[in-house]
Design a protein around this motif. Sequence first.
Motif, PDB file in Angstrom:
ATOM      1  N   GLU A 146       0.836  -1.210   0.000  1.00 21.51           N
ATOM      2  CA  GLU A 146       0.000   0.000   0.000  1.00 21.51           C
ATOM      3  C   GLU A 146       0.865   1.252   0.000  1.00 21.51           C
ATOM      4  O   GLU A 146       0.499   2.263  -0.611  1.00 21.51           O
ATOM      5  CB  GLU A 146      -0.950  -0.026   1.191  1.00 21.51           C
ATOM      6  N   GLU A 147       2.026   1.197   0.653  1.00 25.53           N
ATOM      7  CA  GLU A 147       2.947   2.322   0.604  1.00 25.53           C
ATOM      8  C   GLU A 147       3.430   2.568  -0.821  1.00 25.53           C
ATOM      9  O   GLU A 147       3.666   3.721  -1.229  1.00 25.53           O
ATOM     10  CB  GLU A 147       4.142   2.047   1.520  1.00 25.53           C
ATOM     11  N   ALA A 148       3.549   1.484  -1.600  1.00 24.83           N
ATOM     12  CA  ALA A 148       3.983   1.592  -3.003  1.00 24.83           C
ATOM     13  C   ALA A 148       2.832   1.928  -3.944  1.00 24.83           C
ATOM     14  O   ALA A 148       3.039   2.037  -5.152  1.00 24.83           O
ATOM     15  CB  ALA A 148       4.648   0.294  -3.441  1.00 24.83           C
ATOM     16  N   GLY A 149       1.615   2.056  -3.383  1.00 23.50           N
ATOM     17  CA  GLY A 149       0.469   2.432  -4.208  1.00 23.50           C
ATOM     18  C   GLY A 149      -0.279   1.286  -4.835  1.00 23.50           C
ATOM     19  O   GLY A 149      -1.036   1.493  -5.800  1.00 23.50           O
ATOM     20  N   ALA A 150      -0.132   0.077  -4.317  1.00 23.47           N
ATOM     21  CA  ALA A 150      -0.771  -1.089  -4.922  1.00 23.47           C
ATOM     22  C   ALA A 150      -2.294  -1.014  -4.804  1.00 23.47           C
ATOM     23  O   ALA A 150      -2.839  -0.593  -3.781  1.00 23.47           O
ATOM     24  CB  ALA A 150      -0.272  -2.374  -4.274  1.00 23.47           C
ATOM     25  N   ASP A 151      -2.951  -1.448  -5.856  1.00 21.63           N
ATOM     26  CA  ASP A 151      -4.406  -1.630  -5.860  1.00 21.63           C
ATOM     27  C   ASP A 151      -4.772  -3.070  -5.525  1.00 21.63           C
ATOM     28  O   ASP A 151      -5.887  -3.333  -5.073  1.00 21.63           O
ATOM     29  CB  ASP A 151      -4.982  -1.287  -7.239  1.00 21.63           C
ATOM     30  N   VAL A 152      -3.837  -3.993  -5.780  1.00 16.53           N
ATOM     31  CA  VAL A 152      -4.071  -5.423  -5.618  1.00 16.53           C
ATOM     32  C   VAL A 152      -2.829  -6.062  -5.007  1.00 16.53           C
ATOM     33  O   VAL A 152      -1.699  -5.733  -5.407  1.00 16.53           O
ATOM     34  CB  VAL A 152      -4.375  -6.097  -6.983  1.00 16.53           C
ATOM     35  N   VAL A 153      -3.037  -6.949  -4.037  1.00 17.26           N
ATOM     36  CA  VAL A 153      -1.950  -7.773  -3.511  1.00 17.26           C
ATOM     37  C   VAL A 153      -2.323  -9.236  -3.764  1.00 17.26           C
ATOM     38  O   VAL A 153      -3.412  -9.679  -3.386  1.00 17.26           O
ATOM     39  CB  VAL A 153      -1.724  -7.554  -2.006  1.00 17.26           C
ATOM     40  N   VAL A 154      -1.416  -9.971  -4.411  1.00 16.51           N
ATOM     41  CA  VAL A 154      -1.649 -11.370  -4.734  1.00 16.51           C
ATOM     42  C   VAL A 154      -0.672 -12.227  -3.942  1.00 16.51           C
ATOM     43  O   VAL A 154       0.542 -12.146  -4.146  1.00 16.51           O
ATOM     44  CB  VAL A 154      -1.470 -11.632  -6.239  1.00 16.51           C
ATOM     45  N   PHE A 155      -1.199 -13.027  -3.014  1.00 17.07           N
ATOM     46  CA  PHE A 155      -0.393 -13.990  -2.267  1.00 17.07           C
ATOM     47  C   PHE A 155      -0.476 -15.343  -2.953  1.00 17.07           C
ATOM     48  O   PHE A 155      -1.530 -15.736  -3.462  1.00 17.07           O
ATOM     49  CB  PHE A 155      -0.910 -14.148  -0.833  1.00 17.07           C
ATOM     50  N   SER A 156       0.619 -16.090  -2.924  1.00 15.18           N
ATOM     51  CA  SER A 156       0.579 -17.489  -3.351  1.00 15.18           C
ATOM     52  C   SER A 156       1.087 -18.343  -2.214  1.00 15.18           C
ATOM     53  O   SER A 156       2.095 -18.041  -1.588  1.00 15.18           O
ATOM     54  CB  SER A 156       1.417 -17.713  -4.613  1.00 15.18           C
ATOM     55  N   GLY A 157       0.333 -19.405  -1.926  1.00 21.01           N
ATOM     56  CA  GLY A 157       0.659 -20.275  -0.810  1.00 21.01           C
ATOM     57  C   GLY A 157       0.080 -19.736   0.489  1.00 21.01           C
ATOM     58  O   GLY A 157      -0.342 -18.587   0.599  1.00 21.01           O
ATOM     59  N   GLY A 158       0.034 -20.626   1.493  1.00 17.77           N
ATOM     60  CA  GLY A 158      -0.398 -20.211   2.815  1.00 17.77           C
ATOM     61  C   GLY A 158      -1.887 -20.046   2.979  1.00 17.77           C
ATOM     62  O   GLY A 158      -2.343 -19.346   3.890  1.00 17.77           O
ATOM     63  N   VAL A 159      -2.695 -20.699   2.114  1.00 20.63           N
ATOM     64  CA  VAL A 159      -4.148 -20.496   2.182  1.00 20.63           C
ATOM     65  C   VAL A 159      -4.901 -21.801   2.388  1.00 20.63           C
ATOM     66  O   VAL A 159      -6.133 -21.802   2.389  1.00 20.63           O
ATOM     67  CB  VAL A 159      -4.671 -19.798   0.903  1.00 20.63           C
ATOM     68  N   SER A 160      -4.199 -22.919   2.576  1.00 19.28           N
ATOM     69  CA  SER A 160      -4.872 -24.212   2.658  1.00 19.28           C
ATOM     70  C   SER A 160      -5.157 -24.585   4.114  1.00 19.28           C
ATOM     71  O   SER A 160      -5.372 -23.706   4.954  1.00 19.28           O
ATOM     72  CB  SER A 160      -4.021 -25.275   1.960  1.00 19.28           C
ATOM     73  N   ALA A 161      -5.130 -25.877   4.415  1.00 18.69           N
ATOM     74  CA  ALA A 161      -5.550 -26.339   5.740  1.00 18.69           C
ATOM     75  C   ALA A 161      -4.387 -26.856   6.586  1.00 18.69           C
ATOM     76  O   ALA A 161      -4.610 -27.475   7.615  1.00 18.69           O
ATOM     77  CB  ALA A 161      -6.603 -27.439   5.588  1.00 18.69           C
ATOM     78  N   GLY A 162      -3.143 -26.601   6.187  1.00 21.59           N
ATOM     79  CA  GLY A 162      -1.997 -27.096   6.933  1.00 21.59           C
ATOM     80  C   GLY A 162      -1.737 -26.295   8.201  1.00 21.59           C
ATOM     81  O   GLY A 162      -2.408 -25.295   8.495  1.00 21.59           O
ATOM     82  N   ALA A 163      -0.699 -26.695   8.917  1.00 18.70           N
ATOM     83  CA  ALA A 163      -0.370 -26.034  10.189  1.00 18.70           C
ATOM     84  C   ALA A 163       0.403 -24.739   9.986  1.00 18.70           C
ATOM     85  O   ALA A 163       0.474 -23.921  10.903  1.00 18.70           O
ATOM     86  CB  ALA A 163       0.429 -27.002  11.064  1.00 18.70           C
ATOM     87  N   TYR A 164       1.011 -24.543   8.820  1.00 21.41           N
ATOM     88  CA  TYR A 164       1.858 -23.376   8.596  1.00 21.41           C
ATOM     89  C   TYR A 164       1.315 -22.502   7.466  1.00 21.41           C
ATOM     90  O   TYR A 164       2.076 -21.969   6.659  1.00 21.41           O
ATOM     91  CB  TYR A 164       3.294 -23.814   8.284  1.00 21.41           C
ATOM     92  N   GLU A 165       0.013 -22.338   7.394  1.00 18.33           N
ATOM     93  CA  GLU A 165      -0.604 -21.541   6.335  1.00 18.33           C
ATOM     94  C   GLU A 165      -0.600 -20.071   6.767  1.00 18.33           C
ATOM     95  O   GLU A 165      -1.545 -19.550   7.365  1.00 18.33           O
ATOM     96  CB  GLU A 165      -2.028 -22.036   6.067  1.00 18.33           C
ATOM     97  N   VAL A 166       0.506 -19.379   6.470  1.00 15.15           N
ATOM     98  CA  VAL A 166       0.765 -18.081   7.074  1.00 15.15           C
ATOM     99  C   VAL A 166      -0.243 -17.015   6.653  1.00 15.15           C
ATOM    100  O   VAL A 166      -0.607 -16.142   7.452  1.00 15.15           O
ATOM    101  CB  VAL A 166       2.212 -17.633   6.758  1.00 15.15           C
TER     102      VAL A 166
END
Length: 398
Positions: free
Chosen positions: A240-260
Amino acid sequence: MIDVAEHLAAVLEAARPLPAESHDVAAARGRVLRHPVRAAVDVPAFDSSAMDGFALRFADVTAVPATFRVVADLPAGTDLDPTLDTAEAARIMTGAPVPTDATAVVPFEDTERGLAGGLDPVTVVAAPRAPGAHIRRRGSDVSAGDLVVDAGVRLTAAWIGAIAASGVGTVSVSRTARVAVVSTGSELVSPGAPMRRGQIPESNSVLLAGLAEESGAEIVLRTSVPDEGDGPRRAIAAAEEAGADVVVFSGGVSAGAYEVVKNTLGDLMRFDRVRMQPGKPQGFGVTPRGTLLFGLPGNPVSAAVSFELFVRPALRALEGDAEVGRTSTRVALAGGWRARPEKTQYVPVSLDRTDPAAWVARPTERGPRGLGAADGLAVLPPRESDVAPDELVTVALW
């Protein structure tokens, strides 16, 4: 689980068009128009010659051969309007204004000596077909005030040429969407760097940033965060400091113990299981500042398919594009495919175009290399029976 359409609807509901900005038409290729463009001038702006030849009065050439005295020479760009009396003609080039007295143009091929005679008398050997022959009338293409391009159209080279030809020099277009791409995983190292056991090259940020740029977006941040700590939240702040309209994360969204992503952004994002393969785990949300947040699976193919189904349409919606989806066609699927009754499958395929009347889609090999060879996605809705060999399926073309 929820349907693909339900998840996409939530995304598009949140994707409000970005501010418009004025651009010189020559610099607007690839941008989306936010307001209709209407012609500022007639096109053509005057009665002009469609051929190199001789402008004359049609009534003087009803019988051939007929010889005319050449009284003027009219190149493109001239402002001359010579008077033409009986049996008089003006040598004229394509695009030049037709004299007011002329009612037809005879191509030089239909004369005895063509253009070689200069201003010497010219003999017409083939009469024009009718009054007005080879004359482009003022406003015959577009009249001043006519719609040239409607709002919501992404400007191609042909469209910006049409706008410029209609006398319009500036257009109102959407600002380019700004995107941040964040890969998650403590196992990730930069491509080409030394790896210890358990580590893998980080490729998703490169892949997703490239897909975003191919969609017309500007990348303002590309980074990785580990599976521990508040890296995703800090990445959002930096984006957001860089002016982003969209942030796209990959990984970390499933059901594991380390889904950050799932573990740290539950207050900002909703995490769903979507009836699709690949890419079932999906996250989406909006920050208080209005930044769109996407949580995609970590598998590269799953991430790419998820980008195609959800992120790309959002980027196009942000620009006000009237067409947020891909062009699709019906193609025979070589070898058939195993059906899944509970979810839609998206299968990367290459297209065999050997027979232009009967394209064949062939599933590519699994993994990133197969994705690179794909020409599109075969969309296989839920069904009980398997897809038969060479059965027609819908392919979304990349």
